[in-house]
Motif scaffolding. Structure first.
Motif, PDB file in Angstrom:
ATOM      1  N   GLU A 135       0.813  -1.216   0.000  1.00  0.00           N
ATOM      2  CA  GLU A 135       0.000   0.000   0.000  1.00  0.00           C
ATOM      3  C   GLU A 135       0.848   1.269   0.000  1.00  0.00           C
ATOM      4  OE1 GLU A 135       0.191  -1.542   4.246  1.00  0.00           O
ATOM      5  OE2 GLU A 135      -0.353  -2.434   2.341  1.00  0.00           O
ATOM      6  N   GLU A 136       2.155   1.142   0.253  1.00  0.00           N
ATOM      7  CA  GLU A 136       3.058   2.292   0.230  1.00  0.00           C
ATOM      8  C   GLU A 136       3.986   2.299  -0.983  1.00  0.00           C
ATOM      9  OE1 GLU A 136       5.097   2.630   3.977  1.00  0.00           O
ATOM     10  OE2 GLU A 136       3.237   2.313   5.093  1.00  0.00           O
ATOM     11  N   LEU A 137       3.908   1.295  -1.832  1.00  0.00           N
ATOM     12  CA  LEU A 137       4.784   1.180  -2.993  1.00  0.00           C
ATOM     13  C   LEU A 137       4.426   2.236  -4.034  1.00  0.00           C
ATOM     14  CD1 LEU A 137       6.992  -0.301  -4.561  1.00  0.00           C
ATOM     15  CD2 LEU A 137       5.241  -1.903  -5.350  1.00  0.00           C
ATOM     16  N   ARG A 138       5.361   3.126  -4.323  1.00  0.00           N
ATOM     17  CA  ARG A 138       5.140   4.214  -5.282  1.00  0.00           C
ATOM     18  C   ARG A 138       6.191   4.274  -6.393  1.00  0.00           C
ATOM     19  NH1 ARG A 138       1.344   3.798  -2.691  1.00  0.00           N
ATOM     20  NH2 ARG A 138       0.256   5.270  -1.360  1.00  0.00           N
ATOM     21  N   TYR A 139       7.344   3.632  -6.187  1.00  0.00           N
ATOM     22  CA  TYR A 139       8.473   3.791  -7.115  1.00  0.00           C
ATOM     23  C   TYR A 139       8.964   2.422  -7.574  1.00  0.00           C
ATOM     24  CZ  TYR A 139       8.182   8.185  -4.681  1.00  0.00           C
ATOM     25  OH  TYR A 139       7.711   9.342  -4.132  1.00  0.00           O
ATOM     26  N   TRP A 140       9.043   2.254  -8.916  1.00  0.00           N
ATOM     27  CA  TRP A 140       9.561   1.023  -9.483  1.00  0.00           C
ATOM     28  C   TRP A 140      10.030   1.286 -10.894  1.00  0.00           C
ATOM     29  CZ3 TRP A 140       4.241   1.321  -8.320  1.00  0.00           C
ATOM     30  CH2 TRP A 140       3.394   1.415  -9.408  1.00  0.00           C
ATOM     31  N   SER A 141      10.765   0.324 -11.439  1.00  0.00           N
ATOM     32  CA  SER A 141      11.233   0.383 -12.819  1.00  0.00           C
ATOM     33  C   SER A 141      10.546  -0.719 -13.607  1.00  0.00           C
ATOM     34  CB  SER A 141      12.747   0.178 -12.875  1.00  0.00           C
ATOM     35  OG  SER A 141      13.155  -0.063 -14.207  1.00  0.00           O
ATOM     36  N   VAL A 142       9.861  -0.332 -14.675  1.00  0.00           N
ATOM     37  CA  VAL A 142       9.212  -1.304 -15.537  1.00  0.00           C
ATOM     38  C   VAL A 142      10.276  -2.110 -16.283  1.00  0.00           C
ATOM     39  CG1 VAL A 142       7.687  -1.603 -17.531  1.00  0.00           C
ATOM     40  CG2 VAL A 142       7.143   0.110 -15.788  1.00  0.00           C
ATOM     41  N   ALA A 157      11.577  -2.729  -7.457  1.00  0.00           N
ATOM     42  CA  ALA A 157      10.889  -1.766  -6.599  1.00  0.00           C
ATOM     43  C   ALA A 157      11.925  -0.946  -5.834  1.00  0.00           C
ATOM     44  CB  ALA A 157      10.004  -2.499  -5.605  1.00  0.00           C
ATOM     45  N   TYR A 158      11.553   0.298  -5.495  1.00  0.00           N
ATOM     46  CA  TYR A 158      12.448   1.199  -4.764  1.00  0.00           C
ATOM     47  C   TYR A 158      11.691   1.822  -3.600  1.00  0.00           C
ATOM     48  CZ  TYR A 158      14.664   0.624  -9.273  1.00  0.00           C
ATOM     49  OH  TYR A 158      15.189   0.084 -10.417  1.00  0.00           O
ATOM     50  N   ALA A 159      12.388   2.005  -2.498  1.00  0.00           N
ATOM     51  CA  ALA A 159      11.769   2.513  -1.273  1.00  0.00           C
ATOM     52  C   ALA A 159      11.479   4.010  -1.315  1.00  0.00           C
ATOM     53  CB  ALA A 159      12.652   2.192  -0.069  1.00  0.00           C
ATOM     54  N   SER A 160      12.155   4.759  -2.185  1.00  0.00           N
ATOM     55  CA  SER A 160      11.929   6.205  -2.246  1.00  0.00           C
ATOM     56  C   SER A 160      12.264   6.728  -3.639  1.00  0.00           C
ATOM     57  CB  SER A 160      12.810   6.926  -1.219  1.00  0.00           C
ATOM     58  OG  SER A 160      14.176   6.868  -1.605  1.00  0.00           O
ATOM     59  N   ALA A 161      11.823   7.940  -3.907  1.00  0.00           N
ATOM     60  CA  ALA A 161      12.128   8.592  -5.186  1.00  0.00           C
ATOM     61  C   ALA A 161      13.630   8.815  -5.326  1.00  0.00           C
ATOM     62  CB  ALA A 161      11.381   9.911  -5.305  1.00  0.00           C
ATOM     63  N   ASP A 162      14.291   9.175  -4.234  1.00  0.00           N
ATOM     64  CA  ASP A 162      15.731   9.408  -4.258  1.00  0.00           C
ATOM     65  C   ASP A 162      16.491   8.128  -4.629  1.00  0.00           C
ATOM     66  OD1 ASP A 162      18.118  11.037  -3.764  1.00  0.00           O
ATOM     67  OD2 ASP A 162      18.378   9.735  -2.010  1.00  0.00           O
ATOM     68  N   ILE A 163      16.116   7.026  -4.018  1.00  0.00           N
ATOM     69  CA  ILE A 163      16.762   5.748  -4.327  1.00  0.00           C
ATOM     70  C   ILE A 163      16.510   5.372  -5.786  1.00  0.00           C
ATOM     71  CG2 ILE A 163      16.679   3.256  -3.876  1.00  0.00           C
ATOM     72  CD1 ILE A 163      16.230   3.949  -0.922  1.00  0.00           C
TER      73      ILE A 163
END
Length: 66
Positions: free
Chosen positions: A40-47, A52-58
Motif C-alpha cells: 500500500e506504500e509502494l510508489r516507485y519502481w522500474s518497468v 521496486a524502490y523505497a523512495s524517489a531518491d533511491i
C-alpha cells in the motif's frame, strides 16, 4: 505498517501505471536497500528492470547509475 519476519513477500510484475500481483504477499523488498515496502506504500519502481524502490531518491540514483 509493521513488518514481521514471517510476513510473505509478494512477487509483482511492474507496469507503467501499476503493478500486478503474481504471488500474494504484503510487501516487496527495495532492490537497492533491501528494506521491506508495504504494497500500500509502494510508489516507485522500474518497468524495464522490474525492481521496486523505497523512495524517489533511491529510484533516481539507481536509474541514473545504470
Amino acid at each position: 505498517m509493521l513488518m514481521k519476519s514471517g510476513d510473505p513477500t509478494a512477487q509483482l510484475i511492474y507496469g507503467p501505471n501499476d503493478f500486478r500481483v503474481m504471488r500474494p504477499g504484503n510487501h516487496v523488498l527495495c532492490a537497492v536497500s533491501g528494506v521491506p515496502i508495504p504494497l500500500e506504500e509502494l510508489r516507485y519502481w522500474s518497468v524495464s528492470h522490474q525492481e521496486a524502490y523505497a523512495s524517489a531518491d533511491i529510484a533516481s540514483r539507481r536509474l541514473t547509475a545504470r
